[in-house]
Design an enzyme around this catalytic site. Structure first.
Site, PDB file in Angstrom:
ATOM      1  N   SER A 132       0.828  -1.207   0.000  1.00  0.00           N
ATOM      2  CA  SER A 132       0.000   0.000   0.000  1.00  0.00           C
ATOM      3  C   SER A 132       0.864   1.259   0.000  1.00  0.00           C
ATOM      4  CB  SER A 132      -0.904   0.019   1.231  1.00  0.00           C
ATOM      5  OG  SER A 132      -1.573   1.266   1.298  1.00  0.00           O
TER       6      SER A 132
ATOM      7  N   LYS B 206     -13.960  -3.334   1.762  1.00  0.00           N
ATOM      8  CA  LYS B 206     -14.783  -2.123   1.639  1.00  0.00           C
ATOM      9  C   LYS B 206     -16.265  -2.374   1.947  1.00  0.00           C
ATOM     10  CE  LYS B 206     -11.721   0.259  -1.588  1.00  0.00           C
ATOM     11  NZ  LYS B 206     -11.602   1.037  -2.829  1.00  0.00           N
TER      12      LYS B 206
ATOM     13  N   GLY C 216     -16.155  -2.709 -16.719  1.00  0.00           N
ATOM     14  CA  GLY C 216     -16.233  -3.384 -15.423  1.00  0.00           C
ATOM     15  C   GLY C 216     -17.540  -3.056 -14.734  1.00  0.00           C
ATOM     16  N   ALA C 217     -17.972  -3.959 -13.859  1.00  0.00           N
ATOM     17  CA  ALA C 217     -19.240  -3.736 -13.145  1.00  0.00           C
ATOM     18  C   ALA C 217     -19.127  -4.193 -11.699  1.00  0.00           C
ATOM     19  CB  ALA C 217     -20.377  -4.471 -13.864  1.00  0.00           C
TER      20      ALA C 217
ATOM     21  N   ALA D 106     -15.487  -1.099  -7.955  1.00  0.00           N
ATOM     22  CA  ALA D 106     -14.777   0.096  -8.438  1.00  0.00           C
ATOM     23  C   ALA D 106     -15.681   0.927  -9.343  1.00  0.00           C
ATOM     24  CB  ALA D 106     -13.501  -0.319  -9.170  1.00  0.00           C
TER      25      ALA D 106
ATOM     26  N   ARG E 262     -17.607  -8.117 -18.684  1.00  0.00           N
ATOM     27  CA  ARG E 262     -17.490  -9.516 -19.135  1.00  0.00           C
ATOM     28  C   ARG E 262     -18.806 -10.249 -18.923  1.00  0.00           C
ATOM     29  NH1 ARG E 262     -12.812 -12.712 -16.142  1.00  0.00           N
ATOM     30  NH2 ARG E 262     -14.154 -12.226 -14.380  1.00  0.00           N
TER      31      ARG E 262
ATOM     32  N   GLY F  55      -3.952   5.012 -12.842  1.00  0.00           N
ATOM     33  CA  GLY F  55      -4.739   5.370 -11.671  1.00  0.00           C
ATOM     34  C   GLY F  55      -3.946   5.909 -10.483  1.00  0.00           C
TER      35      GLY F  55
END
Ligand code: ATR
Length: 280
Positions: free
Chosen positions: A16, A67, A130-131, A134, A155, A244
């Site tokens: 991290s 999260k 993406g789903a 994020a 996908r 990112g």
């Protein structure tokens, strides 16, 4: 008494960059704090948080895979955390019996980074890949920036469609659509954001070449010492690219602001982080 205690919790957590970022912000703004990386066992998130709080902890950043658990643990959440369904910032009240507040600064981090890069969103065509979590975390602020069109491609097409359904009330008619990679309208997009985990696996996404022009910005939420497969693909067709790392620093700045009511300067911290990353 030592400096107020903050940290980032995840599993794994060794790589991290959050401790380096928050310590740099603290030095820049003259705020005394201690910021550590906490490794929580996969079945021990709540216990690790409780121990940190008992030791006087005032705030935690939360990363993979906790999260959603952080979201469940909060007594109160900001509207943006509610909509994201995930929490990346925990705020512990000084009173040990007080409610834990959960926030999500990922969406604000992406928007701040796009702003820093000078990317206009109003009236533009955006493709979001993406789903997962994020994507969910950035949908609301992206829609609030009034793109002409936002297409979510995944996908598993049904996951993209379910996600779009959840956010339909925040969109204008026809503005938000979703499907599989094969359903992507084969016309140029202004901005393509990769929020899939494919970059981490080093895998190429089945994307049509027609979505790129030299004016397109391909943005990957992932980052590394070298460009991701997605960014290399976009670059090979002459598109603009960004990774990112900026989003990471900007979401950290937003968390820092929530905890300390000061907005640090992100540019110098991003610059030194980039140098460290590339010198490895
Ligand atoms: P995050 O919280 O990082 O979004 P996630 O919720 O596990 O993580 O979601 C990962 C996303 O990356 C999903 O959209 C996933 O696609 P599926 O919904 O079809 O599983 C996508 N993903 C992961 N690996 C991928 C790959 N190799 N190719 C394409 N998409 C991938």
């Amino acid at each position: 008494m030592g400096a107020p205690l903050y940290g980032v919790i995840g599993n794994p957590i060794g790589h991290s960059r959050s401790p380096a970022i928050h310590r740099a912000f603290a030095e820049q703004t003259d705020i005394a704090l201690q910021y550590d990386a906490l490794l929580a066992p996969l079945d021990g998130f709540e216990a690790t948080v409780a121990g940190f709080r008992a030791a006087g902890g005032r705030g935690l950043n939360v990363t993979v895979p906790f999260k959603a658990q952080a979201y469940a643990l909060c007594g109160v959440r900001t509207p943006r955390a509610e909509r994201a369904g995930a929490v990346n910032t925990l705020i512990f009240p000084a009173n040990p019996g007080g409610l834990v507040e959960g926030d999500n600064t990922d969406g604000a981090g992406l928007l701040a980074d796009l702003h820093r890069l000078g990317v206009p969103l109003n009236g533009r065509r955006i493709l979001l890949l993406g789903a997962g979590g994020a994507t969910r975390g950035v949908l609301e602020p992206l829609l609030a920036a009034h793109p002409a069109e936002l297409f979510i491609a995944n996908r598993s097409p049904d996951k993209a469609q379910a996600l779009a359904q959840d956010f339909l009330a925040l969109a204008q008619p026809g503005q938000l659509r979703a499907g599989g990679f094969a359903d992507i309208p084969p016309a140029p997009f202004d901005l393509i954001i990769n929020a899939t985990a494919a970059s981490l696996a080093g895998e190429q996404l089945p994307l049509p070449r027609a979505i790129l022009t030299p004016a397109t910005l391909a943005y990957d939420m992932a980052y590394g010492a070298t460009p991701t497969v997605f960014l290399r693909w976009a670059e090979s067709f002459g598109a603009q690219t960004a990774d990112g790392l900026g989003m990471l620093v900007e979401q950290a700045a937003e968390s820092f602001w929530r905890w300390h009511s000061i907005r640090p300067e992100t540019e110098p911290v991003l610059r030194s982080l980039r140098e460290t990353l590339q010198s490895r």
